[in-house]
Design a protein around this motif. Structure first.
Motif, PDB file in Angstrom:
ATOM      1  N   ALA A  73      43.982  34.925  45.973  1.00 46.06           N
ATOM      2  CA  ALA A  73      43.685  35.063  44.388  1.00 46.06           C
ATOM      3  C   ALA A  73      45.389  35.381  44.028  1.00 46.06           C
ATOM      4  O   ALA A  73      45.748  35.020  42.834  1.00 46.06           O
ATOM      5  N   ARG A  74      45.986  36.300  44.786  1.00 49.84           N
ATOM      6  CA  ARG A  74      47.496  36.620  44.376  1.00 49.84           C
ATOM      7  C   ARG A  74      48.238  35.416  44.661  1.00 49.84           C
ATOM      8  O   ARG A  74      49.200  35.011  43.634  1.00 49.84           O
ATOM      9  N   VAL A  75      48.105  34.541  45.603  1.00 54.83           N
ATOM     10  CA  VAL A  75      49.023  33.363  46.054  1.00 54.83           C
ATOM     11  C   VAL A  75      48.961  32.448  44.952  1.00 54.83           C
ATOM     12  O   VAL A  75      49.856  32.054  44.252  1.00 54.83           O
ATOM     13  N   TYR A  76      47.655  31.983  44.522  1.00 56.70           N
ATOM     14  CA  TYR A  76      47.370  30.955  43.696  1.00 56.70           C
ATOM     15  C   TYR A  76      47.237  31.357  41.962  1.00 56.70           C
ATOM     16  O   TYR A  76      46.998  30.533  41.388  1.00 56.70           O
ATOM     17  N   GLY A  77      47.145  32.859  41.687  1.00 57.68           N
ATOM     18  CA  GLY A  77      46.898  33.207  40.442  1.00 57.68           C
ATOM     19  C   GLY A  77      45.416  32.826  40.012  1.00 57.68           C
ATOM     20  O   GLY A  77      45.464  32.465  38.722  1.00 57.68           O
ATOM     21  N   PHE A  78      44.473  33.001  40.808  1.00 55.25           N
ATOM     22  CA  PHE A  78      43.242  32.867  40.301  1.00 55.25           C
ATOM     23  C   PHE A  78      42.423  33.971  40.528  1.00 55.25           C
ATOM     24  O   PHE A  78      41.936  34.392  41.574  1.00 55.25           O
ATOM     25  N   ASP A  79      41.914  34.604  39.573  1.00 54.01           N
ATOM     26  CA  ASP A  79      40.865  35.805  39.310  1.00 54.01           C
ATOM     27  C   ASP A  79      39.790  35.178  39.011  1.00 54.01           C
ATOM     28  O   ASP A  79      39.710  35.245  37.621  1.00 54.01           O
ATOM     29  N   ILE A  80      38.872  35.007  39.577  1.00 53.49           N
ATOM     30  CA  ILE A  80      37.506  34.572  39.399  1.00 53.49           C
ATOM     31  C   ILE A  80      36.918  35.829  38.188  1.00 53.49           C
ATOM     32  O   ILE A  80      35.917  35.292  37.500  1.00 53.49           O
ATOM     33  N   ASP A  81      37.130  36.934  38.494  1.00 56.51           N
ATOM     34  CA  ASP A  81      36.540  37.913  37.680  1.00 56.51           C
ATOM     35  C   ASP A  81      37.393  38.334  36.582  1.00 56.51           C
ATOM     36  O   ASP A  81      37.101  39.495  35.834  1.00 56.51           O
ATOM     37  N   ALA A  82      38.366  37.644  36.155  1.00 58.89           N
ATOM     38  CA  ALA A  82      39.276  37.981  35.168  1.00 58.89           C
ATOM     39  C   ALA A  82      38.470  37.857  33.866  1.00 58.89           C
ATOM     40  O   ALA A  82      37.697  37.229  33.486  1.00 58.89           O
ATOM     41  N   GLY A  83      38.715  39.099  33.001  1.00 54.88           N
ATOM     42  CA  GLY A  83      37.947  39.048  31.805  1.00 54.88           C
ATOM     43  C   GLY A  83      36.819  40.106  31.871  1.00 54.88           C
ATOM     44  O   GLY A  83      36.135  40.470  30.938  1.00 54.88           O
ATOM     45  N   LEU A  84      36.350  40.394  33.091  1.00 58.52           N
ATOM     46  CA  LEU A  84      35.249  41.134  33.293  1.00 58.52           C
ATOM     47  C   LEU A  84      35.999  42.917  33.159  1.00 58.52           C
ATOM     48  O   LEU A  84      36.908  43.220  33.541  1.00 58.52           O
ATOM     49  N   ASP A  85      35.112  43.683  32.102  1.00 57.45           N
ATOM     50  CA  ASP A  85      35.686  44.970  32.261  1.00 57.45           C
ATOM     51  C   ASP A  85      35.419  45.834  33.448  1.00 57.45           C
ATOM     52  O   ASP A  85      34.673  45.263  34.264  1.00 57.45           O
ATOM     53  N   SER A  86      35.896  46.905  33.543  1.00 52.09           N
ATOM     54  CA  SER A  86      35.958  47.833  34.802  1.00 52.09           C
ATOM     55  C   SER A  86      34.407  48.225  35.244  1.00 52.09           C
ATOM     56  O   SER A  86      34.117  48.162  36.402  1.00 52.09           O
ATOM     57  N   VAL A  87      33.455  48.419  34.288  1.00 50.17           N
ATOM     58  CA  VAL A  87      32.059  48.782  34.583  1.00 50.17           C
ATOM     59  C   VAL A  87      31.604  47.411  34.895  1.00 50.17           C
ATOM     60  O   VAL A  87      30.613  47.671  36.027  1.00 50.17           O
ATOM     61  N   GLU A  88      31.506  46.393  34.363  1.00 45.91           N
ATOM     62  CA  GLU A  88      30.838  45.137  35.038  1.00 45.91           C
ATOM     63  C   GLU A  88      31.390  44.824  36.256  1.00 45.91           C
ATOM     64  O   GLU A  88      30.591  44.465  37.311  1.00 45.91           O
ATOM     65  N   ARG A  89      32.736  44.902  36.549  1.00 43.26           N
ATOM     66  CA  ARG A  89      33.284  44.831  37.934  1.00 43.26           C
ATOM     67  C   ARG A  89      32.755  45.654  39.038  1.00 43.26           C
ATOM     68  O   ARG A  89      32.433  44.909  39.854  1.00 43.26           O
ATOM     69  N   ALA A  90      32.402  46.874  38.519  1.00 44.91           N
ATOM     70  CA  ALA A  90      31.865  47.983  39.460  1.00 44.91           C
ATOM     71  C   ALA A  90      30.391  47.625  39.982  1.00 44.91           C
ATOM     72  O   ALA A  90      29.832  47.578  41.193  1.00 44.91           O
ATOM     73  N   ARG A  91      29.801  46.944  38.884  1.00 40.31           N
ATOM     74  CA  ARG A  91      28.229  46.783  38.869  1.00 40.31           C
ATOM     75  C   ARG A  91      28.075  45.548  39.983  1.00 40.31           C
ATOM     76  O   ARG A  91      27.402  45.448  40.800  1.00 40.31           O
ATOM     77  N   LEU A  92      29.068  44.553  39.899  1.00 39.90           N
ATOM     78  CA  LEU A  92      28.953  43.344  40.437  1.00 39.90           C
ATOM     79  C   LEU A  92      29.483  43.660  41.903  1.00 39.90           C
ATOM     80  O   LEU A  92      28.907  43.118  42.900  1.00 39.90           O
ATOM     81  N   HIS A  93      30.441  44.510  42.176  1.00 34.06           N
ATOM     82  CA  HIS A  93      30.982  44.864  43.410  1.00 34.06           C
ATOM     83  C   HIS A  93      29.750  45.497  44.137  1.00 34.06           C
ATOM     84  O   HIS A  93      29.645  45.183  45.335  1.00 34.06           O
ATOM     85  N   GLY A  94      28.819  46.296  43.460  1.00 38.68           N
ATOM     86  CA  GLY A  94      27.842  46.993  44.103  1.00 38.68           C
ATOM     87  C   GLY A  94      26.776  45.806  44.620  1.00 38.68           C
ATOM     88  O   GLY A  94      26.211  45.691  45.745  1.00 38.68           O
ATOM     89  N   PHE A  95      26.674  44.807  43.735  1.00 40.62           N
ATOM     90  CA  PHE A  95      25.720  43.477  44.250  1.00 40.62           C
ATOM     91  C   PHE A  95      26.230  42.819  45.591  1.00 40.62           C
ATOM     92  O   PHE A  95      25.564  42.590  46.352  1.00 40.62           O
ATOM     93  N   ARG A  96      27.527  42.594  45.430  1.00 39.10           N
ATOM     94  CA  ARG A  96      28.335  41.829  46.449  1.00 39.10           C
ATOM     95  C   ARG A  96      28.199  42.521  47.831  1.00 39.10           C
ATOM     96  O   ARG A  96      27.888  42.147  48.848  1.00 39.10           O
ATOM     97  N   ARG A  97      28.441  43.874  47.805  1.00 41.89           N
ATOM     98  CA  ARG A  97      28.264  44.873  48.868  1.00 41.89           C
ATOM     99  C   ARG A  97      26.705  44.628  49.646  1.00 41.89           C
ATOM    100  O   ARG A  97      26.588  44.655  50.616  1.00 41.89           O
ATOM    101  N   MET A  98      25.948  44.901  48.771  1.00 44.89           N
ATOM    102  CA  MET A  98      24.309  44.738  49.203  1.00 44.89           C
ATOM    103  C   MET A  98      24.353  43.464  49.924  1.00 44.89           C
ATOM    104  O   MET A  98      23.781  43.164  50.846  1.00 44.89           O
TER     105      MET A  98
END
Ligand SMILES: N[C@@H](CCC(=O)N[C@@H](CS)C(=O)NCC(=O)O)C(=O)O
Length: 240
Positions: A73-98
């Motif tokens: 993501a850093r090398v190619y400048g591609f953040d698929i979650d760009a634009g998501l706020d921190s609460v949404e990122r946190a919610r989706l992080h939990g799903f991904r870990r599950m």
């Protein structure tokens, strides 16, 4: 342009690989329009962490789908979650870990321990080695995975408990998706890509195993997985 090689398990179930974490990386790359060479390597022991997938980025070997995506993501400048706020990122992080830490154990249990999954492992082994060797290799892989799952705790439960735990994950994902196109609304996120890697092989595999059958029985989930599958798939990567 950096040279990128992605080491994955063999293609399976009509997918470029049957490995959930490798499928996640490939889909993320496809969505980002990033060129790569896919190298089929079924021996995870060759990877830097002895796990599949890993990449070679200009010759540097990097393991683990999360670390790989973070670095790329850093090398190619591609953040698929760009634009998501921190609460949404946190919610989706939990799903991904599950998905990656719990549903993955159920995936492995259905494939390597469940009596309807093991014949697939045998079939794959037979396609790669002569008969007596294939049987031995398949038995060893299933035994090794069974031991890992026992050490992690999940395989200490009765079969119906493991199934209930897996179905609870799938149902939570279905409830979070609701009637949205993706988990975060109208755009795919890393959590969608992670879920695709884990659940599309289960939705596609021909074996009748309980949690995979549950996924197959949910039209909304299957349509969502197919929607993710179509993302960025117009271009064909180089495969070796
Ligand atoms: N956290 C790692 C997990 C990788 C992983 O568990 N890979 C499995 C295949 S799905 C593997 O290589 N298993 C072989 C083994 O444990 O020997 C990632 O995100 O890449």
């Amino acid at each position: 342009m950096p040279q990128l090689r992605v080491f994955t398990f063999f293609p399976a179930f009509g997918l470029p690989t049957g490995g959930p974490f490798a499928l996640k990386v490939l889909k993320w790359l496809d969505i980002g329009g990033i060129a790569y060479e896919q190298v089929i390597e079924n021996n995870s022991g060759k990877g830097p962490n002895k796990k599949n997938p890993w990449i070679e980025l200009d010759g540097e070997r990097i393991p683990d789908s999360e670390i790989i995506i973070d670095r790329l993501a850093r090398v190619y400048g591609f953040d698929i979650d760009a634009g998501l706020d921190s609460v949404e990122r946190a919610r989706l992080h939990g799903f991904r870990r599950m998905i990656e830490e719990h549903l993955h154990m159920v995936f492995e249990w259905e494939m390597f321990v469940h009596p309807n999954g093991r014949p697939f492992v045998m079939e794959v082994a037979r396609s790669m080695a002569p008969r007596p060797l294939a049987g031995l290799a398949a038995t060893m892989v299933c035994r090794q995975l069974g031991k890992q799952l026992h050490a992690r705790g999940i395989a200490r439960h009765a079969d119906d408990v493991i199934v209930r735990k897996g179905i609870a994950d799938v149902d939570a994902i279905e409830a979070a998706l609701g009637d949205q196109a993706y988990l975060a609304g109208d755009r795919p996120s890393l959590a969608d890509v992670s879920a695709y890697g884990m659940m599309q092989p289960m939705a596609r595999w021909p074996m009748s195993t309980p949690v995979a059958d549950h996924i197959k029985s949910r039209p909304g989930l299957c349509a969502w997985l197919d929607r993710i599958e179509r993302l960025g798939s117009s271009k064909t990567p180089t495969v070796r």
